[in-house]
Design a protein around this motif. Structure first.
Motif, PDB file in Angstrom:
ATOM      1  N   LEU A 171       0.830  -1.188   0.000  1.00 57.52           N
ATOM      2  CA  LEU A 171       0.000   0.000   0.000  1.00 57.52           C
ATOM      3  C   LEU A 171       0.869   1.244   0.000  1.00 57.52           C
ATOM      4  CD1 LEU A 171      -2.599  -1.069   2.694  1.00 57.52           C
ATOM      5  CD2 LEU A 171      -3.134  -0.586   0.320  1.00 57.52           C
ATOM      6  N   ALA A 172       0.505   2.215  -0.820  1.00 55.52           N
ATOM      7  CA  ALA A 172       1.230   3.480  -0.801  1.00 55.52           C
ATOM      8  C   ALA A 172       1.027   4.176   0.540  1.00 55.52           C
ATOM      9  CB  ALA A 172       0.754   4.366  -1.948  1.00 55.52           C
ATOM     10  N   PHE A 173      -0.214   4.164   1.022  1.00 56.93           N
ATOM     11  CA  PHE A 173      -0.555   4.716   2.332  1.00 56.93           C
ATOM     12  C   PHE A 173      -1.545   3.764   2.981  1.00 56.93           C
ATOM     13  CE2 PHE A 173       0.302   8.388  -0.409  1.00 56.93           C
ATOM     14  CZ  PHE A 173       1.203   9.119   0.357  1.00 56.93           C
ATOM     15  N   ALA A 174      -1.308   3.393   4.212  1.00 56.58           N
ATOM     16  CA  ALA A 174      -2.244   2.526   4.911  1.00 56.58           C
ATOM     17  C   ALA A 174      -3.542   3.285   5.180  1.00 56.58           C
ATOM     18  CB  ALA A 174      -1.642   2.050   6.230  1.00 56.58           C
ATOM     19  N   PRO A 175      -4.675   2.598   5.134  1.00 57.49           N
ATOM     20  CA  PRO A 175      -5.936   3.272   5.457  1.00 57.49           C
ATOM     21  C   PRO A 175      -6.003   3.609   6.942  1.00 57.49           C
ATOM     22  CG  PRO A 175      -6.289   0.918   5.194  1.00 57.49           C
ATOM     23  CD  PRO A 175      -4.865   1.185   4.797  1.00 57.49           C
ATOM     24  N   PRO A 176      -6.884   4.513   7.315  1.00 55.12           N
ATOM     25  CA  PRO A 176      -7.054   4.810   8.742  1.00 55.12           C
ATOM     26  C   PRO A 176      -7.500   3.560   9.498  1.00 55.12           C
ATOM     27  CG  PRO A 176      -8.182   6.433   7.362  1.00 55.12           C
ATOM     28  CD  PRO A 176      -7.772   5.323   6.459  1.00 55.12           C
ATOM     29  N   PRO A 177      -7.216   3.470  10.788  1.00 55.11           N
ATOM     30  CA  PRO A 177      -7.652   2.311  11.573  1.00 55.11           C
ATOM     31  C   PRO A 177      -9.159   2.096  11.455  1.00 55.11           C
ATOM     32  CG  PRO A 177      -6.140   3.668  12.848  1.00 55.11           C
ATOM     33  CD  PRO A 177      -6.443   4.437  11.596  1.00 55.11           C
ATOM     34  N   GLY A 178      -9.545   0.856  11.201  1.00 58.17           N
ATOM     35  CA  GLY A 178     -10.956   0.527  11.102  1.00 58.17           C
ATOM     36  C   GLY A 178     -11.564   0.759   9.737  1.00 58.17           C
ATOM     37  N   ILE A 179     -10.786   1.310   8.794  1.00 59.21           N
ATOM     38  CA  ILE A 179     -11.280   1.563   7.437  1.00 59.21           C
ATOM     39  C   ILE A 179     -10.616   0.576   6.485  1.00 59.21           C
ATOM     40  CG2 ILE A 179     -11.410   3.206   5.526  1.00 59.21           C
ATOM     41  CD1 ILE A 179     -13.171   3.932   7.944  1.00 59.21           C
ATOM     42  N   ARG A 180     -11.418   0.038   5.576  1.00 61.22           N
ATOM     43  CA  ARG A 180     -10.897  -0.877   4.563  1.00 61.22           C
ATOM     44  C   ARG A 180     -11.186  -0.297   3.187  1.00 61.22           C
ATOM     45  NH1 ARG A 180     -12.538  -7.314   3.952  1.00 61.22           N
ATOM     46  NH2 ARG A 180     -10.561  -7.971   2.980  1.00 61.22           N
ATOM     47  N   TYR A 181     -10.200  -0.321   2.303  1.00 58.95           N
ATOM     48  CA  TYR A 181     -10.391   0.153   0.942  1.00 58.95           C
ATOM     49  C   TYR A 181     -10.854  -1.003   0.039  1.00 58.95           C
ATOM     50  CZ  TYR A 181      -7.772   4.432   2.098  1.00 58.95           C
ATOM     51  OH  TYR A 181      -7.342   5.618   2.643  1.00 58.95           O
ATOM     52  N   ALA A 182     -11.753  -0.674  -0.882  1.00 57.35           N
ATOM     53  CA  ALA A 182     -12.220  -1.628  -1.884  1.00 57.35           C
ATOM     54  C   ALA A 182     -12.593  -0.831  -3.125  1.00 57.35           C
ATOM     55  CB  ALA A 182     -13.413  -2.428  -1.358  1.00 57.35           C
ATOM     56  N   GLY A 183     -13.073  -1.531  -4.156  1.00 56.91           N
ATOM     57  CA  GLY A 183     -13.503  -0.841  -5.366  1.00 56.91           C
ATOM     58  C   GLY A 183     -14.543  -1.651  -6.112  1.00 56.91           C
ATOM     59  N   ILE A 184     -15.422  -0.951  -6.814  1.00 55.54           N
ATOM     60  CA  ILE A 184     -16.407  -1.616  -7.664  1.00 55.54           C
ATOM     61  C   ILE A 184     -15.673  -2.102  -8.908  1.00 55.54           C
ATOM     62  CG2 ILE A 184     -18.551  -1.366  -8.951  1.00 55.54           C
ATOM     63  CD1 ILE A 184     -19.427   0.739  -6.954  1.00 55.54           C
ATOM     64  N   GLY A 185     -15.539  -3.419  -9.017  1.00 54.49           N
ATOM     65  CA  GLY A 185     -14.616  -3.999  -9.975  1.00 54.49           C
ATOM     66  C   GLY A 185     -14.873  -3.660 -11.417  1.00 54.49           C
ATOM     67  N   ASP A 186     -16.159  -3.610 -11.837  1.00 62.92           N
ATOM     68  CA  ASP A 186     -16.395  -3.405 -13.264  1.00 62.92           C
ATOM     69  C   ASP A 186     -16.107  -1.989 -13.724  1.00 62.92           C
ATOM     70  OD1 ASP A 186     -18.630  -2.038 -12.331  1.00 62.92           O
ATOM     71  OD2 ASP A 186     -20.100  -3.372 -13.265  1.00 62.92           O
ATOM     72  N   ALA A 205      -4.873   4.488 -10.511  1.00 64.46           N
ATOM     73  CA  ALA A 205      -4.516   5.881 -10.230  1.00 64.46           C
ATOM     74  C   ALA A 205      -5.563   6.536  -9.338  1.00 64.46           C
ATOM     75  CB  ALA A 205      -4.373   6.656 -11.543  1.00 64.46           C
ATOM     76  N   TYR A 206      -6.818   6.201  -9.542  1.00 62.38           N
ATOM     77  CA  TYR A 206      -7.899   6.741  -8.712  1.00 62.38           C
ATOM     78  C   TYR A 206      -7.738   6.280  -7.266  1.00 62.38           C
ATOM     79  CZ  TYR A 206     -12.657   8.471  -7.882  1.00 62.38           C
ATOM     80  OH  TYR A 206     -13.741   9.183  -7.444  1.00 62.38           O
ATOM     81  N   GLY A 207      -7.464   4.992  -7.091  1.00 59.44           N
ATOM     82  CA  GLY A 207      -7.264   4.478  -5.742  1.00 59.44           C
ATOM     83  C   GLY A 207      -6.056   5.090  -5.056  1.00 59.44           C
ATOM     84  N   ARG A 208      -4.975   5.269  -5.812  1.00 59.22           N
ATOM     85  CA  ARG A 208      -3.769   5.889  -5.239  1.00 59.22           C
ATOM     86  C   ARG A 208      -4.054   7.327  -4.795  1.00 59.22           C
ATOM     87  NH1 ARG A 208      -1.267   1.726  -3.787  1.00 59.22           N
ATOM     88  NH2 ARG A 208      -0.041   0.558  -5.310  1.00 59.22           N
ATOM     89  N   GLU A 209      -4.847   8.042  -5.579  1.00 61.42           N
ATOM     90  CA  GLU A 209      -5.149   9.418  -5.213  1.00 61.42           C
ATOM     91  C   GLU A 209      -6.027   9.460  -3.961  1.00 61.42           C
ATOM     92  OE1 GLU A 209      -5.028  13.653  -5.528  1.00 61.42           O
ATOM     93  OE2 GLU A 209      -3.731  11.968  -6.068  1.00 61.42           O
ATOM     94  N   LEU A 210      -6.928   8.504  -3.814  1.00 55.93           N
ATOM     95  CA  LEU A 210      -7.712   8.427  -2.574  1.00 55.93           C
ATOM     96  C   LEU A 210      -6.800   8.179  -1.381  1.00 55.93           C
ATOM     97  CD1 LEU A 210     -10.337   8.253  -0.923  1.00 55.93           C
ATOM     98  CD2 LEU A 210     -10.371   5.790  -1.463  1.00 55.93           C
ATOM     99  N   GLU A 211      -5.890   7.230  -1.509  1.00 53.40           N
ATOM    100  CA  GLU A 211      -4.965   6.943  -0.414  1.00 53.40           C
ATOM    101  C   GLU A 211      -4.180   8.197  -0.017  1.00 53.40           C
ATOM    102  OE1 GLU A 211      -3.815   2.257  -1.233  1.00 53.40           O
ATOM    103  OE2 GLU A 211      -2.622   3.839  -2.180  1.00 53.40           O
ATOM    104  N   ARG A 212      -3.672   8.899  -1.036  1.00 52.44           N
ATOM    105  CA  ARG A 212      -2.893  10.110  -0.755  1.00 52.44           C
ATOM    106  C   ARG A 212      -3.759  11.166  -0.081  1.00 52.44           C
ATOM    107  NH1 ARG A 212      -2.481  14.914  -1.531  1.00 52.44           N
ATOM    108  NH2 ARG A 212      -4.323  14.916  -2.870  1.00 52.44           N
TER     109      ARG A 212
END
Length: 341
Positions: free
Chosen positions: A26-41, A297-304
């Motif tokens: 992970l470029a940046f770990a999510p906050p404690p208690g938060i999990r990242y995911a994505g709508i695959g399609d 790239a969208y997910g990375r920008e969210l992490e940042r």
């Protein structure tokens, strides 16, 4: 003399299948208690591309809507079996299934059996996917007057919630199309009328832009009932229209919404729905060979954004409850940020 059964040192060893590449860190770990995911399609039509997209982000969770253009409930048993095998082989969890139940394509005047049949199929499949969460909406009106529209929505949603409750599922109503889609008072009214633990809310951060309401104020009013979050950002381009952007680059009050969730102790999944390449509701499908890269790239920008802006802002904020904005006297039904909510 017995045959020599010792291995020939000069013989070639059988080729071994290459080990799967390790997932990137992970470029940046999510906050404690938060999990990242994505709508695959949003990343790719096929499951392999969808799973590759979340793997490249170092995530191990996906939200499923369609595979090869087919809704989860429409897959035949063989295709669904292949899907579960791929999920297991990659160690990917399913956090939610996005159904068509009561969505923009199914007006409240249409056949109710479409929804009950889809939910019945998902009730059989969700245990194999390891999720209890099914995304729903609350029906377009198809020209009905509001009182009759409301009556039919409440009647149908009550029946669906009872069906979900019997199956051990939780319906997550999204702030999108339908009677309770963009007004906090209607969301709360629907929850109170149905009165079931099998109905909660899904909050999409970006839907306020095309629907014309302030996301933070709506979230404040319904926060206690939110069970899942979609991450989206956008800029308004006209009445009911939006251009979707990277997270934090639009007008969806994304920083404020995420900060509000964190400072009030909300815990759960933040699932990206970029809408930059795929928008099923208006027929847009601009996915190409670079769509997985765009999703990553969208997910990375969210992490940042979360690590460098939301968490820093939260660290300097006044402790709860002072950091939580009070709901406006107008939220839930009347005027919020220039539009009805």
């Amino acid at each position: 003399m017995p045959a020599d059964t010792r291995p020939d040192p000069d013989a070639s060893a059988p080729a071994l299948a290459p080990a799967p590449a390790p997932a990137p860190a992970l470029a940046f770990a999510p906050p404690p208690g938060i999990r990242y995911a994505g709508i695959g399609d949003e990343a790719a039509p096929g499951l392999a591309g969808q799973l590759d997209a979340v793997r490249q982000l170092g995530w191990n969770a996906v939200e499923l809507r369609t595979v090869d253009g087919r809704a989860l409930a429409d897959l035949d048993d063989r295709a669904f079996g292949d899907l579960t095998e791929q999920l297991a082989a990659t160690g990917t969890d399913v956090v939610c299934v996005d159904s068509r139940i009561a969505d923009w394509s199914r007006p409240v005047t249409g056949p109710f059996a479409l929804d009950t049949d889809e939910l019945r199929t998902l009730a059989r499949r969700c245990p194999a996917l390891g999720t209890r969460h099914v995304r729903v909406m609350s029906y377009p009106d198809d020209g009905l007057a509001e009182p009759e529209w409301a009556r039919r929505v409440k009647q149908r949603m009550t029946a669906l919630a009872r069906q979900a409750e019997d199956a051990g599922l939780v319906l997550l109503h999204e702030n999108c199309a339908g009677w309770a889609g963009s007004r906090a008072d209607r969301m709360l009214d629907l929850l109170a009328h149905v009165d079931s633990p099998a109905l909660r809310l899904l909050f999409d951060t970006g839907n306020g832009v095309p629907y014309g309401y302030g996301a933070t104020e709506l979230l404040t009013a319904v926060l206690d009932h939110v069970g899942h979050v979609h991450i989206k950002d956008a800029l308004p381009t006209g009445p009911g229209q939006a251009a979707y952007t990277l997270p934090g680059h639009g007008a969806a009050e994304l920083r404020e919404c995420l900060g509000l969730l964190l400072c009030t102790g909300w815990r759960g999944v933040w699932s990206i729905e970029p809408h930059t390449r795929l928008r099923p509701h208006d027929g847009t499908d601009a996915r190409g060979e670079d769509s997985v890269d765009a999703f990553v790239a969208y997910g990375r920008e969210l992490e940042r954004l979360v690590a460098e802006e939301v968490l820093e802002a939260e660290a300097g904020a006044v402790p709860v409850p002072s950091a939580v904005p009070e709901p406006s006297a107008h939220v839930g039904g009347v005027h919020v940020g220039g539009a009805h909510v």
